[in-house]
Design a protein around this motif. Structure first.
Motif, PDB file in Angstrom:
ATOM      1  N   SER A 142      34.941   2.638 -13.802  1.00  0.00           N
ATOM      2  CA  SER A 142      33.632   2.336 -13.222  1.00  0.00           C
ATOM      3  C   SER A 142      32.539   2.731 -14.206  1.00  0.00           C
ATOM      4  CB  SER A 142      33.423   3.093 -11.904  1.00  0.00           C
ATOM      5  OG  SER A 142      34.405   2.740 -10.949  1.00  0.00           O
ATOM      6  N   TYR A 157      35.309 -10.040 -17.617  1.00  0.00           N
ATOM      7  CA  TYR A 157      33.856 -10.060 -17.800  1.00  0.00           C
ATOM      8  C   TYR A 157      33.191 -10.276 -16.447  1.00  0.00           C
ATOM      9  CZ  TYR A 157      34.572 -15.147 -17.608  1.00  0.00           C
ATOM     10  OH  TYR A 157      34.951 -16.417 -17.220  1.00  0.00           O
ATOM     11  N   VAL A 158      31.908  -9.927 -16.387  1.00  0.00           N
ATOM     12  CA  VAL A 158      31.131 -10.165 -15.178  1.00  0.00           C
ATOM     13  C   VAL A 158      29.654 -10.294 -15.559  1.00  0.00           C
ATOM     14  CG1 VAL A 158      30.752  -7.705 -14.636  1.00  0.00           C
ATOM     15  CG2 VAL A 158      30.717  -9.403 -12.789  1.00  0.00           C
ATOM     16  N   VAL A 179      29.497  -0.761 -11.352  1.00  0.00           N
ATOM     17  CA  VAL A 179      30.476  -1.815 -11.579  1.00  0.00           C
ATOM     18  C   VAL A 179      31.858  -1.187 -11.673  1.00  0.00           C
ATOM     19  CG1 VAL A 179      31.203  -3.681 -13.118  1.00  0.00           C
ATOM     20  CG2 VAL A 179      28.767  -3.158 -12.844  1.00  0.00           C
ATOM     21  N   ARG A 180      32.770  -1.727 -10.902  1.00  0.00           N
ATOM     22  CA  ARG A 180      34.137  -1.210 -10.869  1.00  0.00           C
ATOM     23  C   ARG A 180      35.082  -2.308 -11.372  1.00  0.00           C
ATOM     24  NH1 ARG A 180      36.492   3.025  -8.028  1.00  0.00           N
ATOM     25  NH2 ARG A 180      38.675   2.791  -7.384  1.00  0.00           N
ATOM     26  N   VAL A 181      35.982  -1.953 -12.278  1.00  0.00           N
ATOM     27  CA  VAL A 181      36.911  -2.935 -12.805  1.00  0.00           C
ATOM     28  C   VAL A 181      38.339  -2.408 -12.693  1.00  0.00           C
ATOM     29  CG1 VAL A 181      36.590  -2.069 -15.188  1.00  0.00           C
ATOM     30  CG2 VAL A 181      37.545  -4.362 -14.795  1.00  0.00           C
ATOM     31  N   LEU A 211      34.407  -1.431 -23.028  1.00  0.00           N
ATOM     32  CA  LEU A 211      33.361  -2.119 -22.274  1.00  0.00           C
ATOM     33  C   LEU A 211      32.233  -2.424 -23.250  1.00  0.00           C
ATOM     34  CD1 LEU A 211      33.919   0.183 -19.312  1.00  0.00           C
ATOM     35  CD2 LEU A 211      33.870  -2.303 -19.044  1.00  0.00           C
ATOM     36  N   GLU A 239      39.884  -7.458 -12.665  1.00  0.00           N
ATOM     37  CA  GLU A 239      38.999  -7.858 -11.565  1.00  0.00           C
ATOM     38  C   GLU A 239      37.799  -6.917 -11.470  1.00  0.00           C
ATOM     39  OE1 GLU A 239      39.314 -10.525  -9.920  1.00  0.00           O
ATOM     40  OE2 GLU A 239      41.401 -11.154 -10.275  1.00  0.00           O
ATOM     41  N   PHE A 240      36.595  -7.512 -11.480  1.00  0.00           N
ATOM     42  CA  PHE A 240      35.358  -6.746 -11.366  1.00  0.00           C
ATOM     43  C   PHE A 240      34.838  -6.778  -9.930  1.00  0.00           C
ATOM     44  CE2 PHE A 240      35.416  -7.275 -15.900  1.00  0.00           C
ATOM     45  CZ  PHE A 240      34.701  -6.201 -16.409  1.00  0.00           C
ATOM     46  N   VAL A 297      31.188  -5.438  -7.914  1.00  0.00           N
ATOM     47  CA  VAL A 297      29.841  -4.906  -8.133  1.00  0.00           C
ATOM     48  C   VAL A 297      29.305  -4.384  -6.812  1.00  0.00           C
ATOM     49  CG1 VAL A 297      27.513  -5.407  -8.951  1.00  0.00           C
ATOM     50  CG2 VAL A 297      29.475  -6.575  -9.987  1.00  0.00           C
TER      51      VAL A 297
END
Length: 789
Positions: A675, A711-712, A724-726, A753, A784-785, A787
């Motif tokens: 995150s 990406y996001v 933001v959590r990935v 990142l 997977e992102f 938000v």
């Protein structure tokens, strides 16, 4: 009694026309009732052109085909109609009427009443006269926004479906390996993850509209030697598996694509059209693909004429069928009389015909073409009077407000600001010198597969059919109080130096210089970008660099604007331009999008889908290089790009902070979760694109230094921040091992990142534990992102 008589005298619906039965049973019954000629007729198309007055189509003659007699062919049936709208400029309503009447003729001529599948190109919009010309796929990649591409594809599909089209020949999932290749504009970028996610979104949109999406070109076309069209591809098995194939895997598994087109090229001496291991072993037996494989145009004949692996057209047809090609496009050549003769003589088993036919008829059944209530009347003609063709003219709009708004949104999101010394956005300049070959050229926003550039250039007396404001018009609208002086300077590729002095004089009388450079899209040498328009180097075409350098010497700030189909080395402009704005054939709204970035009306949010080279001769290279592909002391050639993959500036600033990882270790079948916080620290709203790259410092084979795995896009108001959590599955760390199997290895990894491939902001070191794990095409493809609101 009367009811019983009526029931007894009602003709029985043949099994193949009865939708209450399973498709497989219907198809088997139909195959069992067909003659050999009727079977083979379903396996080829005929290239046609719609009638300008709404009459039946006429066969299109091409220098690579013989004349086709439709009246002679149709009694046996017909598999496909090739590009009825995309062959000549025809009013869309009259084109739809022409297709309708032709389908009526096709169904009435064959014993089973089977219509043809109509297919069209749709690479940057429906390739028909008067249809919206969207940005090219390289611009799709620059958006880093699958959602908007999904919506665009759905709109394209609705337009195609409304006029009676069933199949679209898109998207191109070739990964750029050498930017000199002419078809770079048709690709989505140089990274397989970006190509896969954006391409899959396009497939989902097109298929949601009922159009069969066709993935191309399977596989290796973009890896041709020296970037030459159709040149052999020198690709090792790991490059093929880890770079070229993943976008196809994703688009089939997640996108639901129902068709695949083989590539023209050979890999290590085996042409794709004759590669059974590829088209059957991998595509069908391993991946489980159950759709149709179509030939790239004339690709089966090329097995004889170009590749030399077939002695005659019958051998070529047999080789393609054995490999797994189902349909010959664009027209009948090898699958006609040569194939009938080969089967009759026992050179090609009829079982191969039946195998391909089963796939073709299954798809026709799923499209509703075998149903008893099928009608050739397309949705666009609901309630229309079809007996008065002239009254229909102009009644179908393929370039409506919703389409143009989508084209505008994509163009806005795709413009990339490469550099800026603070000159942009322009603050109401009084005098603008607009210079360059693309300053007043409306078609400078169009790729080679747009209808005007692909077909319209052959009909110079017919209007282009869509509104295409040039850059001068868009700058005049954007800066109404400015005095704009326009000087051509030089052509795109004519090498003319005579206008450079005038351009410099205009620059010295201005407050700011906007120089519009780049490409002209075309086909087979008619352009500087496009199919068959390969480049010897990545220098700007013609005398454009000389013009640019002269303007930089003028002492007036120069904003360099590119309307191009590939990235170019810009020489000293990288350091000396006040700003550089890159666009890749941005479509009907393209010049307005560029003008909006120059004025500041739009805050740029595009990111590079391909690296911009620092020098023109350092190809082939992409950011996906191993350590020895980077700059080093053992070579005098430095491949470091001027601007790396994923790069793009905005008119605001962002701060990234507070990176946390839930657990620093995970098993080889597990996942990591990281995150971070992203905050807009500037004074205006803007978009940040958070990119996640994976670095594997030690592996059993040489990996790229890093590769994109997620990406996001984040839209943030001034002062706003998002957490933001990935989630990063171990599967995304997989690669093809020494034994040819895809594996996940234990060991240390870096999660980078980054704002681009050359600008890492935060790094997390994590470790995979446990045994080596083998994975396949069912692996998890994405990081997977999520938000937080």
């Amino acid at each position: 009694m009367t009811a019983n008589v009526a029931e007894e005298t009602t003709p029985e619906v043949p099994l193949w026309n009865d939708p209450s039965h399973p498709v497989s049973a219907r198809v088997d019954a139909l195959i069992g009732a067909m003659t050999l000629q009727e079977k083979i007729a379903q396996l080829y198309g005929v290239w046609v052109g719609a009638s300008a007055d709404g009459g039946e189509v006429a066969p299109h003659q091409h220098d690579m085909e013989e004349a086709v007699d439709l009246d002679d062919l149709l009694p046996s049936g017909l598999g496909q109609l090739t590009r009825p709208f995309g062959t000549a400029p025809v009013d869309p309503a009259l084109g739809a009427l022409s297709l309708l009447r032709t389908q009526t003729g096709v169904t009435s001529a064959n014993r089973f009443g089977i219509p043809a599948v109509a297919h069209e190109e749709c690479l940057a919009g429906f390739a028909a006269w008067g249809a919206t010309a969207y940005p090219v796929p390289l611009s799709w990649g620059a958006t880093f926004d699958p959602d908007v591409i999904r919506r665009m594809a759905a709109a394209i599909g609705r337009d195609m479906r409304a006029v009676g089209v069933h199949q679209g020949l898109a998207p191109v999932l070739d990964v750029v390996r050498d930017a000199r290749w002419g078809r770079v504009e048709e690709t989505i970028g140089e990274d397989p993850y970006l190509v896969g996610t954006i391409g899959t979104a396009y497939v989902q949109g097109l298929e949601s509209a009922g159009i069969v999406a066709t993935l191309k070109h399977f596989v290796g076309y973009s890896a041709s030697r020296a970037g030459r069209n159709l040149a052999p591809s020198s690709v090792g098995p790991r490059e093929r598996a880890d770079v070229l194939l993943p976008p196809f895997e994703m688009a089939i598994r997640e996108g639901g694509a129902r068709s695949v087109m083989h590539a023209y090229t050979d890999i290590d001496g085996v042409p794709s059209a004759a590669d059974e291991n590829l088209l059957t072993g991998l595509l069908r037996d391993t991946w489980g693909f159950d759709g149709t494989v179509v030939a790239d145009y004339f690709g089966i004949a090329f097995l004889k004429t170009l590749h030399g692996v077939a002695g005659d057209f019958a051998d070529a047809a047999g080789a393609a069928l054995r490999a797994g090609v189902d349909i010959e496009l664009p027209t009948v050549k090898t699958f006609g009389a040569p194939l009938v003769e080969a089967v009759t003589e026992g050179r090609v088993p009829e079982s191969l015909i039946d195998r391909a036919l089963r796939r073709v008829l299954t798809q026709k059944a799923e499209l509703g073409l075998l149903d008893p209530d099928w009608s050739p009347v397309p949705p666009a003609f609901d309630g229309a009077d079809l007996d008065d063709p002239e009254a229909l003219r102009g009644k179908i709009d393929l370039d409506g407000p919703e389409n143009r708004e989508l084209a505008r949104e994509i163009a806005d999101k795709a413009v990339v600001l490469l550099s800026n010394d603070g000159t942009l956005p322009l603050d109401r300049p009084r005098r603008i010198a607009l210079v360059g070959p693309n300053a007043t050229e409306p078609s400078a926003v169009l790729g080679c597969y747009s209808f005007p550039q692909h077909v319209g250039v052959k009909y110079p007396d017919i209007p282009v059919g869509i509104e295409l404001p040039d850059l001068r018009q868009s700058l005049t609208a954007e800066f109404p109080d400015a005095e704009i002086t326009v000087v051509r300077g030089t052509g795109v590729d004519d090498g003319d130096l005579s206008g450079i002095a005038e351009a410099v004089d205009a620059a010295r009388d201005a407050d700011i210089v906007v120089v519009a450079l780049g490409d002209r899209a075309g086909l087979f040498g008619r352009g500087t970008s496009g199919e068959g328009c390969d480049a010897e180097s990545l220098s700007l075409p013609g005398a454009q660099q000389q013009l640019l350098d002269a303007l930089l010497d003028s002492g007036i700030p120069v904003v360099t604007v590119l309307l191009a189909g590939r990235p170019y080395a810009l020489g000293r402009a990288v350091q000396d331009s006040a700003a550089i704005v890159q666009s890749f054939f941005p479509g009907v709204a393209g010049t307005r999008a560029i003008a909006g970035v120059l004025s500041g009306r739009t805050n740029p949010s595009g990111r590079l889908p391909v690296s911009v080279p620092r020098t023109p001769g350092s190809q082939p290279t992409t950011y996906l290089g191993a350590p020895l592909a980077q700059a080093s002391e053992v070579s005098n050639i430095d491949p470091t790009p001027a601007f790396g993959f994923g790069h793009g500036l905005t008119y605001t600033t962002f701060a990234w902070s507070d990176l946390t990882v839930d657990a620093e270790e995970a098993p080889t079948d597990g996942e990591f979760t990281a995150s971070l916080t992203v905050r807009n620290t500037g004074e205006r709203a803007g978009t940040e694109v958070v990119q996640l790259y994976l670095h594997d410092p030690v592996a059993s084979v040489v990996p790229p230094v890093q590769r994109l795995v997620g990406y996001v896009r984040l839209d943030l108001e001034p002062g706003d921040e998002r957490r933001v959590r990935v989630t990063v599955p171990a599967d995304v760390a997989s690669f093809t091992g020494r034994d040819g199997h895809r594996i996940v290895e234990p060991g240390s990894l870096e999660l980078r990142l980054a704002a681009s491939s050359t600008e890492t902001r935060l790094t997390a070191e994590v470790t995979l534990t446990g045994p080596v794990r083998q994975v396949d095409h069912t692996r998890r493809f994405r990081a997977e992102f999520a938000v937080e609101a």
